[in-house]
Design an enzyme around this catalytic site. Structure first.
Site, PDB file in Angstrom:
ATOM      1  N   ASN A   1       0.846  -1.196   0.000  1.00  0.00           N
ATOM      2  CA  ASN A   1       0.000   0.000   0.000  1.00  0.00           C
ATOM      3  C   ASN A   1       0.880   1.244   0.000  1.00  0.00           C
ATOM      4  O   ASN A   1       1.728   1.345  -0.899  1.00  0.00           O
ATOM      5  CB  ASN A   1      -1.128  -0.025   1.050  1.00  0.00           C
ATOM      6  N   ASP A   2       0.705   2.168   0.890  1.00  0.00           N
ATOM      7  CA  ASP A   2       1.281   3.514   0.784  1.00  0.00           C
ATOM      8  C   ASP A   2       2.759   3.580   0.361  1.00  0.00           C
ATOM      9  O   ASP A   2       3.585   2.863   0.926  1.00  0.00           O
ATOM     10  CB  ASP A   2       1.255   4.218   2.139  1.00  0.00           C
TER      11      ASP A   2
ATOM     12  N   GLN B   1       4.670   0.355   2.001  1.00  0.00           N
ATOM     13  CA  GLN B   1       4.072  -0.607   2.920  1.00  0.00           C
ATOM     14  C   GLN B   1       3.977  -1.951   2.197  1.00  0.00           C
ATOM     15  O   GLN B   1       3.428  -2.025   1.087  1.00  0.00           O
ATOM     16  CB  GLN B   1       2.677  -0.130   3.336  1.00  0.00           C
TER      17      GLN B   1
ATOM     18  N   TRP C   1      -3.511  -7.139   3.054  1.00  0.00           N
ATOM     19  CA  TRP C   1      -2.756  -6.416   4.081  1.00  0.00           C
ATOM     20  C   TRP C   1      -2.387  -7.354   5.234  1.00  0.00           C
ATOM     21  O   TRP C   1      -3.190  -8.183   5.644  1.00  0.00           O
ATOM     22  CB  TRP C   1      -3.616  -5.251   4.576  1.00  0.00           C
TER      23      TRP C   1
ATOM     24  N   PHE D   1       4.324   0.779  10.286  1.00  0.00           N
ATOM     25  CA  PHE D   1       3.357   1.523   9.481  1.00  0.00           C
ATOM     26  C   PHE D   1       4.051   2.677   8.743  1.00  0.00           C
ATOM     27  O   PHE D   1       5.233   2.919   8.911  1.00  0.00           O
ATOM     28  CB  PHE D   1       2.242   2.062  10.386  1.00  0.00           C
TER      29      PHE D   1
ATOM     30  N   ARG E   1      -0.457   8.348  13.911  1.00  0.00           N
ATOM     31  CA  ARG E   1       0.417   7.648  12.958  1.00  0.00           C
ATOM     32  C   ARG E   1       0.889   8.515  11.793  1.00  0.00           C
ATOM     33  O   ARG E   1       0.472   9.638  11.616  1.00  0.00           O
ATOM     34  CB  ARG E   1      -0.285   6.404  12.414  1.00  0.00           C
ATOM     35  N   ASP E   2       1.751   7.898  10.981  1.00  0.00           N
ATOM     36  CA  ASP E   2       2.224   8.425   9.695  1.00  0.00           C
ATOM     37  C   ASP E   2       3.048   9.710   9.838  1.00  0.00           C
ATOM     38  O   ASP E   2       2.697  10.768   9.286  1.00  0.00           O
ATOM     39  CB  ASP E   2       1.034   8.655   8.732  1.00  0.00           C
TER      40      ASP E   2
ATOM     41  N   GLU F   1      -4.833  10.600   7.666  1.00  0.00           N
ATOM     42  CA  GLU F   1      -3.705   9.710   7.423  1.00  0.00           C
ATOM     43  C   GLU F   1      -2.679  10.417   6.538  1.00  0.00           C
ATOM     44  O   GLU F   1      -3.020  11.292   5.736  1.00  0.00           O
ATOM     45  CB  GLU F   1      -4.170   8.409   6.744  1.00  0.00           C
TER      46      GLU F   1
END
Ligand code: FRU
Length: 453
Positions: free
Chosen positions: A20-21, A37, A45, A78, A142-143, A196
């Site tokens: 993902n990201d 990710q 996932w 993450f 997060r992030d 996010e």
């Protein structure tokens, strides 16, 4: 056909399994690094790793060993970002701890560093629960977006008020290890339940972030999870900002969690979306990244143009064109355009439609091939349709980046990106233009951009 020929021609994917990201976009020692990710064990996932590729030109990518792994400290690594500081490459990421789930989940910000840009040493959690003001939840924190300004390192982190919705918080540090909370950028709840992947590019004066589970407003953001930008500047020392209204970055079904290289205004996003089936995962991989997009600010808004290099495969100076290709970049230059009907990946009963009529582009993937469904319930989403405004102009340039499972359309600096899943053999293309003139050029980009598979 070998398994490789089922892979996108030039979009970045994981070697196998799920991605993902995009994470940690950074130029380090003259090379562009890109992490993502990654869960290689399956096509959905799972415990998050950081996959890693690098490039000299942002077009041709080389795979590197996985950079971050889950271990006794992190149940998952993450999303996060990277910075160059004191000649080292630093990664700030979210250390995810399950702790039995629910209120016990912890998402805290951790650090890793590398001398060579390939091997990373973890340094543990550096923005922990004690650094987070009491009113924010450590379950949704997060992030981190880390960046250096003068002698100070700053970090934006997505957060959620315990009794409220998404926020973005700024922290500062003199040494990367001890962090202090500065201020809450929003000061009030955002539309999304959670924010996010915030990113800030001082050169462009651009803040980007995603909002989750936000109700749709007209055509503005139809995806339940949407990616926005706001123009303005962030004054870290003065604890203030001038960001204007939020605007959508991409009008398509599948664009999320974008990041921008700090000194090179180029953005890459995840060319997929949460809560969707991924029909092509039957080939052993799920998730792709967008092609790099050159960014600028023009007419008070964000301009995106795809970065590519290719060999001219065909050119037609005609109002009607028929062509064949499953991948490549199509450029259409139309003067005095009244209407344009472009059909892509025609074959075996399927086709993907792009129509420009008046000041609107309509993308229709309802008969693109294997159905792709999501959690969106509005009429357009259910119909497989997305729309994008098109500015009035005497001359339009439309660029279509086409690959085995994706279409990214650019016009007047705006972008619309979506996954499609036709048969691999579906290669028909037709164009009908009601215009003064129309030049259709297709570029073969294989050999000019790609990744070893
Ligand atoms: C965004 C996101 C991030 C998180 C990561 C987990 O797509 O949900 O907020 O860090 O994915 O893989």
């Amino acid at each position: 056909m070998s398994e490789q020929s089922f892979r996108p021609e030039f979009h970045i994917t994981g070697q196998m399994g799920w991605i993902n990201d995009p994470n940690g976009l950074i130029k380090f020692k003259d090379e562009y690094h890109l992490f993502f990710q990654y869960y290689s064990s399956n096509v959905y996932w799972g415990p998050m790793h950081w996959g890693h590729v690098k490039s000299r030109d942002l077009l041709n990518w080389e795979r590197l060993p996985v950079a971050l792994f889950p271990d006794e400290q992190d149940d998952g690594c993450f999303s996060g970002t990277a910075a160059v500081w004191k000649d080292k490459l630093w990664l700030m990421y979210t250390s995810y701890k399950e702790n039995g789930g629910g209120e016990n989940i912890r998402q805290l910000q951790a650090l890793a560093s590398s001398e060579d840009g390939v091997h990373f040493v973890k340094h543990g959690i550096v923005i922990g629960e004690k650094d987070l003001p009491e009113e924010y939840s450590p379950c949704d924190f997060r992030d981190p977006k880390v960046f250096v300004e003068g002698d100070t390192v700053y970090c934006l982190v997505a957060a959620r008020k315990k009794d409220g919705r998404g926020r973005i918080l700024l922290f500062s540090s003199a040494d990367m290890f001890k962090w202090r909370f500065e201020f809450d950028l929003f000061g009030k709840d955002s539309g999304g339940i959670m924010i996010e992947c915030p990113d800030y590019n001082g050169g462009l004066g651009l803040l980007t972030y995603c909002e989750q589970f936000q109700p749709a407003q007209g055509n503005k953001h139809l995806n339940i999870h949407s990616t926005f930008y706001r123009l303005g500047t962030l004054d870290c020392k003065g604890r203030s900002h001038t960001f204007g209204e939020s605007e959508i970055i991409d009008y398509g079904f599948d664009f999320y969690a974008a990041q921008i290289y700090r000194d090179t205004p180029v953005m890459i996003g995840w060319l997929n979306m949460w809560d969707r089936n991924v029909p092509y995962s039957k080939y052993g991989f799920a998730g792709m990244l967008t092609v790099p997009r050159k960014l600028s600010i023009k007419d008070g808004r964000l301009w995106q143009e795809p970065l590519y290099k290719g060999r001219k495969a065909v050119t037609y100076n005609n109002l009607k064109v028929s062509d064949r290709a499953v991948s490549g970049v199509i450029e259409i230059e139309a003067e005095n355009l009244k209407r344009l009907d472009l059909k892509l990946r025609i074959g075996n009963g399927a086709q993907t439609l792009v129509t420009i009529d008046k000041e609107e582009l309509t993308f229709d993937r309802s008969s693109s091939g294997a159905p792709i469904t999501g959690k969106e319930t509005d009429a357009l989403s259910v119909a497989g349709v997305r729309k994008m405004p098109v500015d009035k102009s005497d001359k339009h340039v439309i660029t279509v980046v086409l690959d085995l499972y994706s279409v990214e359309i650019f016009i007047g600096g705006r972008a619309l990106s979506s996954v499609i899943c036709p048969d691999i053999s579906a290669d028909g293309i037709t164009l009908v233009a009601d215009a003064g003139s129309c030049v259709y050029t297709r570029y073969d980009v294989s050999g000019y951009m790609g990744i070893d598979k």
